[in-house]
Design a protein around this motif. Sequence first.
Motif, PDB file in Angstrom:
ATOM      1  N   CYS A 116       1.868  33.404  11.410  1.00  0.00           N
ATOM      2  CA  CYS A 116       3.068  32.620  11.772  1.00  0.00           C
ATOM      3  C   CYS A 116       3.867  32.282  10.523  1.00  0.00           C
ATOM      4  CB  CYS A 116       2.721  31.378  12.590  1.00  0.00           C
ATOM      5  SG  CYS A 116       2.544  31.738  14.348  1.00  0.00           S
ATOM      6  N   SER A 117       3.948  33.274   9.623  1.00  0.00           N
ATOM      7  CA  SER A 117       4.888  33.251   8.492  1.00  0.00           C
ATOM      8  C   SER A 117       4.499  32.336   7.341  1.00  0.00           C
ATOM      9  CB  SER A 117       6.303  32.901   8.979  1.00  0.00           C
ATOM     10  OG  SER A 117       6.723  33.820   9.957  1.00  0.00           O
ATOM     11  N   GLY A 118       3.212  31.989   7.250  1.00  0.00           N
ATOM     12  CA  GLY A 118       2.752  31.228   6.103  1.00  0.00           C
ATOM     13  C   GLY A 118       2.688  29.735   6.343  1.00  0.00           C
ATOM     14  N   ALA A 119       2.257  29.027   5.313  1.00  0.00           N
ATOM     15  CA  ALA A 119       2.144  27.566   5.359  1.00  0.00           C
ATOM     16  C   ALA A 119       2.886  26.993   4.159  1.00  0.00           C
ATOM     17  CB  ALA A 119       0.685  27.134   5.333  1.00  0.00           C
ATOM     18  N   PRO A 120       4.056  26.408   4.346  1.00  0.00           N
ATOM     19  CA  PRO A 120       4.779  25.805   3.219  1.00  0.00           C
ATOM     20  C   PRO A 120       3.884  24.834   2.448  1.00  0.00           C
ATOM     21  CG  PRO A 120       6.155  25.842   5.176  1.00  0.00           C
ATOM     22  CD  PRO A 120       4.788  26.267   5.625  1.00  0.00           C
ATOM     23  N   ASN A 121       4.047  24.849   1.121  1.00  0.00           N
ATOM     24  CA  ASN A 121       3.268  24.036   0.178  1.00  0.00           C
ATOM     25  C   ASN A 121       1.835  24.545   0.014  1.00  0.00           C
ATOM     26  OD1 ASN A 121       5.502  22.197  -0.080  1.00  0.00           O
ATOM     27  ND2 ASN A 121       4.852  21.269   1.859  1.00  0.00           N
ATOM     28  N   VAL A 122       1.539  25.678   0.606  1.00  0.00           N
ATOM     29  CA  VAL A 122       0.234  26.329   0.422  1.00  0.00           C
ATOM     30  C   VAL A 122       0.452  27.778  -0.005  1.00  0.00           C
ATOM     31  CG1 VAL A 122      -1.931  27.054   1.529  1.00  0.00           C
ATOM     32  CG2 VAL A 122      -0.913  24.838   2.090  1.00  0.00           C
ATOM     33  N   THR A 123       1.077  28.570   0.869  1.00  0.00           N
ATOM     34  CA  THR A 123       1.226  29.998   0.591  1.00  0.00           C
ATOM     35  C   THR A 123       2.390  30.319  -0.343  1.00  0.00           C
ATOM     36  OG1 THR A 123       2.512  30.254   2.635  1.00  0.00           O
ATOM     37  CG2 THR A 123       0.151  30.636   2.768  1.00  0.00           C
ATOM     38  N   ASP A 124       3.196  29.325  -0.683  1.00  0.00           N
ATOM     39  CA  ASP A 124       4.241  29.536  -1.686  1.00  0.00           C
ATOM     40  C   ASP A 124       3.858  28.909  -3.027  1.00  0.00           C
ATOM     41  OD1 ASP A 124       4.397  26.962  -0.728  1.00  0.00           O
ATOM     42  OD2 ASP A 124       6.517  27.050  -0.149  1.00  0.00           O
TER      43      ASP A 124
ATOM     44  N   LEU B 244       8.689  37.437  -2.572  1.00  0.00           N
ATOM     45  CA  LEU B 244      10.015  37.069  -3.064  1.00  0.00           C
ATOM     46  C   LEU B 244      10.893  36.667  -1.896  1.00  0.00           C
ATOM     47  CD1 LEU B 244      12.105  39.625  -2.319  1.00  0.00           C
ATOM     48  CD2 LEU B 244      10.805  40.708  -4.147  1.00  0.00           C
ATOM     49  N   TYR B 245      11.934  35.919  -2.217  1.00  0.00           N
ATOM     50  CA  TYR B 245      13.012  35.633  -1.277  1.00  0.00           C
ATOM     51  C   TYR B 245      14.187  36.515  -1.698  1.00  0.00           C
ATOM     52  CZ  TYR B 245      10.344  31.455   0.037  1.00  0.00           C
ATOM     53  OH  TYR B 245       9.376  30.587   0.479  1.00  0.00           O
ATOM     54  N   PRO B 246      14.541  37.529  -0.894  1.00  0.00           N
ATOM     55  CA  PRO B 246      15.504  38.530  -1.365  1.00  0.00           C
ATOM     56  C   PRO B 246      16.936  38.034  -1.482  1.00  0.00           C
ATOM     57  CG  PRO B 246      14.909  38.920   0.927  1.00  0.00           C
ATOM     58  CD  PRO B 246      14.008  37.830   0.433  1.00  0.00           C
TER      59      PRO B 246
ATOM     60  N   SER C 180      17.663  33.035  -3.985  1.00  0.00           N
ATOM     61  CA  SER C 180      16.798  34.207  -4.104  1.00  0.00           C
ATOM     62  C   SER C 180      15.960  34.083  -5.373  1.00  0.00           C
ATOM     63  CB  SER C 180      17.641  35.481  -4.144  1.00  0.00           C
ATOM     64  OG  SER C 180      18.518  35.463  -5.258  1.00  0.00           O
ATOM     65  N   ARG C 181      14.719  34.492  -5.288  1.00  0.00           N
ATOM     66  CA  ARG C 181      13.804  34.389  -6.429  1.00  0.00           C
ATOM     67  C   ARG C 181      12.465  35.029  -6.051  1.00  0.00           C
ATOM     68  NH1 ARG C 181      13.902  29.686  -3.557  1.00  0.00           N
ATOM     69  NH2 ARG C 181      11.952  28.578  -3.137  1.00  0.00           N
ATOM     70  N   THR C 182      11.646  35.255  -7.046  1.00  0.00           N
ATOM     71  CA  THR C 182      10.279  35.668  -6.751  1.00  0.00           C
ATOM     72  C   THR C 182       9.439  34.437  -6.445  1.00  0.00           C
ATOM     73  OG1 THR C 182       9.480  35.519  -9.029  1.00  0.00           O
ATOM     74  CG2 THR C 182      10.432  37.629  -8.341  1.00  0.00           C
ATOM     75  N   LEU C 183       8.409  34.646  -5.647  1.00  0.00           N
ATOM     76  CA  LEU C 183       7.386  33.627  -5.480  1.00  0.00           C
ATOM     77  C   LEU C 183       6.244  33.943  -6.433  1.00  0.00           C
ATOM     78  CD1 LEU C 183       9.106  33.360  -2.831  1.00  0.00           C
ATOM     79  CD2 LEU C 183       7.041  32.406  -1.792  1.00  0.00           C
ATOM     80  N   ILE C 184       5.359  32.989  -6.601  1.00  0.00           N
ATOM     81  CA  ILE C 184       4.322  33.165  -7.618  1.00  0.00           C
ATOM     82  C   ILE C 184       3.382  34.307  -7.275  1.00  0.00           C
ATOM     83  CG2 ILE C 184       2.419  32.019  -8.810  1.00  0.00           C
ATOM     84  CD1 ILE C 184       3.923  29.365  -8.329  1.00  0.00           C
ATOM     85  N   SER C 185       3.196  34.608  -5.990  1.00  0.00           N
ATOM     86  CA  SER C 185       2.276  35.686  -5.637  1.00  0.00           C
ATOM     87  C   SER C 185       2.767  37.048  -6.113  1.00  0.00           C
ATOM     88  CB  SER C 185       2.028  35.713  -4.128  1.00  0.00           C
ATOM     89  OG  SER C 185       3.233  35.892  -3.423  1.00  0.00           O
ATOM     90  N   PHE C 186       4.021  37.137  -6.562  1.00  0.00           N
ATOM     91  CA  PHE C 186       4.504  38.351  -7.223  1.00  0.00           C
ATOM     92  C   PHE C 186       3.596  38.729  -8.390  1.00  0.00           C
ATOM     93  CE2 PHE C 186       7.153  40.399 -10.492  1.00  0.00           C
ATOM     94  CZ  PHE C 186       7.738  41.443  -9.772  1.00  0.00           C
TER      95      PHE C 186
ATOM     96  N   MET D 218      12.638  35.997 -11.710  1.00  0.00           N
ATOM     97  CA  MET D 218      13.560  36.879 -10.997  1.00  0.00           C
ATOM     98  C   MET D 218      13.056  38.326 -11.006  1.00  0.00           C
ATOM     99  SD  MET D 218      15.846  34.927  -9.755  1.00  0.00           S
ATOM    100  CE  MET D 218      17.082  36.084  -9.221  1.00  0.00           C
ATOM    101  N   GLY D 219      11.773  38.504 -11.252  1.00  0.00           N
ATOM    102  CA  GLY D 219      11.191  39.833 -11.242  1.00  0.00           C
ATOM    103  C   GLY D 219      11.181  40.524 -12.586  1.00  0.00           C
TER     104      GLY D 219
END
Length: 460
Positions: free
Chosen positions: A220-228, A284-286, A295-301, A407-408
């Motif tokens: 269900c698209s992740g858990a804010p404050n956990v998966t980001d 990332l958020y495209p 737009s930016r990368t998330l840490i899991s990048f 930003m990648g």
Amino acid sequence: MGSTVFEPEGGDTVRTTSPDGGVWRTTVEPDYYKSSDNFPEGTEFVSTLNFGNESLDIAKGLAVTSVTYQGDKVAYFELGNEPTNYEESRWNRSTDAYMSEWKQYTHEIDAAVNASGDSNLTSQRWWASSATTDDFGLEVRPVTLIPAGVDSEDQVGIYSIHSYAFSTCDPKRAALATIANILNHTELTHYCDEEIYPSACVTLEVGARWNIGEFNSVSCSGAPNVTDTFAQALWVIDSELIYATRNATNTHLHQGATLALQSKDQVNTPDANGTPGFSTYSILYPRESNLRGPSRTLISFLAQLFMAEAFATSSTRVRALDAPSGVDPELFAAYAFHVDDRISKLALVNMKPYYANSTSGFTIQVDLSSLTHTGNGGCVRMKRLTARFVNTEDSNISMWAGQSFPMGEPVDDMAIDMIGKDAKVSVRGSEAVLVFFDDVYGLCEIRAWNKIVSIQPDRY
């Protein structure tokens, strides 16, 4: 993909939605398929066909269209997405009923694609199953399909399983989607061995391949404050390596927009104005969105960079190692990478959550003295994946080998550490290191050259 149709005279792709944001149908046109040319050369695609509308003509048309417009970029077909989520009345929880319809469709689609003359696909062109691990009553994971004879016509190239150990589809499961839980190595391994590995074993026993066709940490698209947060990067590394040690051919990490109507009780929802808010487990958020900001990368990048280096050498094999004596195996994972029967790299992951207010660093020291002789002339180096604390969402203070990638693109200079004479590596809580026993970027040759001409090591 369960409701996609092709319109040969269409313009832009059209989403037909309900008043509350549910996507009932996606209508695609030739340019949808031609857009695959924007991807790097050599990128291959799995063409997922509409099985949800129960129309052989629609599914057949999508298959022929994809090979017509994508040419040799299509590597496989997949019939439907997560049939375990279809209406129960479709097959009434009958594996045989599902398999009978699957065989009918794939047989006729193969005939149509072959007659088109546009395909370079082999006869083993199908992903089979693509089921979730959720217990919805329809048993169509490979562990059930293979003994039932799904591949009687030798069509299956890969068996696919979808994997989400946690969920925010309802408040009860959302309460379990915490940083501490997604960083529990013992439970991640248990989930894999209970829900995934039985299918993997049956697949390998018949000489076939299996993959994780779609997965991420929290459905269900992740858990804010956990998966980001930085925790997601550690989860990605450990989870992908758990599957690799069980002989997965590939793992395909799910990305994209927050999906509407996955559940009437889902916690993670799209933006209130109806526009998508990108899934918080993405890398990332495209583009900018109201819900997720710029737009930016998330840490899991960073986890993707870690994994790319871990498997950079062809024919790399990996196996799991036991935690060192005295180290809690629930919170620590170690993996050895082998090339030509020698250890080339070592991954050490300290999954103990380290917060800004932690009173200890939870640092673990690992003695590599029994392995350092395998290095290039004793030259053993490492790269460190780290952040200021585990629940940070800031890519600017999360580092892979001394560099951030907000930003990648890398910011600051790369830092590659040399293992000292004591052959000990320190790994703080919520850190991972990748140890290189082979040369890395020619630094070992530089070190040897410096010795010859008596230049101090800190000069290079």
